[in-house]
Design an enzyme around this catalytic site. Structure first.
Site, PDB file in Angstrom:
ATOM      1  N   ALA A   1       0.815  -1.213   0.000  1.00 39.02           N
ATOM      2  CA  ALA A   1       0.000   0.000   0.000  1.00 39.02           C
ATOM      3  C   ALA A   1       0.849   1.264   0.000  1.00 39.02           C
ATOM      4  CB  ALA A   1      -0.933   0.001   1.209  1.00 39.02           C
ATOM      5  N   ASP A   2       2.159   1.109   0.107  1.00 38.93           N
ATOM      6  CA  ASP A   2       3.064   2.262   0.139  1.00 38.93           C
ATOM      7  C   ASP A   2       3.147   2.910  -1.248  1.00 38.93           C
ATOM      8  OD1 ASP A   2       5.502   3.520   1.835  1.00 38.93           O
ATOM      9  OD2 ASP A   2       6.099   3.297  -0.261  1.00 38.93           O
ATOM     10  N   ILE A   3       2.947   4.215  -1.293  1.00 36.69           N
ATOM     11  CA  ILE A   3       2.933   4.915  -2.573  1.00 36.69           C
ATOM     12  C   ILE A   3       4.292   4.822  -3.268  1.00 36.69           C
ATOM     13  CG2 ILE A   3       2.698   7.191  -3.654  1.00 36.69           C
ATOM     14  CD1 ILE A   3       0.603   7.859  -1.543  1.00 36.69           C
ATOM     15  N   GLY A   4       5.367   4.827  -2.483  1.00 36.11           N
ATOM     16  CA  GLY A   4       6.701   4.718  -3.069  1.00 36.11           C
ATOM     17  C   GLY A   4       6.902   3.405  -3.805  1.00 36.11           C
TER      18      GLY A   4
END
Length: 289
Positions: free
Chosen positions: A242-245
């Protein structure tokens, strides 16, 4: 002063580690001279240990220096545990040569997992940083540490759980913490100070058991647990999908029109187990510039 030199068989990119450390304005380091000074607590004692790279990514060698000769063995072991020098990154590199991420591992060989200096500090930083952009996240954690921590010879020691537990929410609100984030930081610290949450015991549990325990705490969700397991405990198989990076890195690497959904990332990550943490780090690294 005592000095110890450590050589590693295999890959280790210490210069990248220094780059990641440099994101935090309170870490005392010099990228040109290739050293960092680490704050370590042993009970009520505060120790500062200097770690300097002498070798290369392909032939890593380090010098460790401290002042308390009687504690040399324990302090040296703590440092080696933070940098996880016992991990065989050559094996990780060979593993990823059999995956679609092989070109990234060719570009960034020897990207290591390096733990934060203390598990409690890592948990507080992760709670403070959640749902914030990196610049403001470090602004907030810097204000927090400078307000309630202690500087010793140019090195900052973060506040202990007992100190944070004694704070009022308004003291963090003055630093631009939201009311909820102030509650999350202080209430979690109170649980630790009161003996209701033992981070040392969590270190001996599986990832799944840690998830079960920590996500019951108000303000700690899956992203926070995943990042704490990775940077607080150095676990090898974390993929914060779920991390945008992570999403942006995969979009860039595969030339996609849109960021992949977390479910897609978890699915493709099945091929990266049991070393998914190294995929996460290498993906983050690919877009940090």
């Amino acid at each position: 002063m005592w000095t110890k030199e450590v050589s590693i068989n295999g890959l280790f990119d210490f210069d990248y580690t220094l780059l990641r450390f440099s994101f935090d304005p309170l870490v005392d380091l010099n990228c040109d001279e290739r050293w960092v000074r680490i704050p370590l607590r042993m009970g009520s004692e505060k120790h500062i240990i200097k770690v300097q790279a002498l070798g290369t990514t392909e032939e890593p060698k380090f010098r460790i220096q401290g002042y308390d000769e009687e504690k040399q063995e324990e302090l040296s072991a703590r440092v080696e545990s933070i940098f996880l020098w016992d991990r065989k990154l050559d094996s990780i590199y060979r593993f990823y040569q059999q995956t679609r991420l092989a070109p990234l591992f060719d570009q960034y060989p020897g990207t290591p997992i390096v733990k934060d200096f203390n598990p409690y500090d890592a948990l507080m930083k992760t709670i403070i940083h959640q749902q914030l952009n990196m610049k403001f996240a470090y602004t907030l954690s810097t204000r927090y540490i400078q307000s309630f921590g202690e500087e010793v010879d140019g090195v900052w020691f973060q506040p202990q759980p007992e100190k944070v537990a004694s704070l009022d929410y308004s003291q963090l609100r003055k630093l631009q913490f939201s009311q909820r984030k102030a509650e999350y930081v202080i209430d979690t610290s109170r649980m630790i100070a009161d003996g209701k949450l033992h981070l040392g015991e969590l270190a001996g549990l599986s990832d799944e058991e840690v998830f079960r325990i920590l996500t019951k705490i108000r303000g700690i969700g899956p992203w926070t647990v995943e990042n704490w397991l990775l940077f607080g405990l150095g676990r090898e198989n974390l993929l914060p999908a779920a991390d945008i990076g992570i999403q942006n890195a995969l979009k860039k690497f595969w030339g996609l029109n849109a960021k992949p959904h977390k479910d897609e990332i978890y699915k493709m990550g099945e091929d990266w187990a049991p070393y998914r943490s190294y995929a996460s780090l290498t993906l983050w690294r690919s877009i940090e510039s």
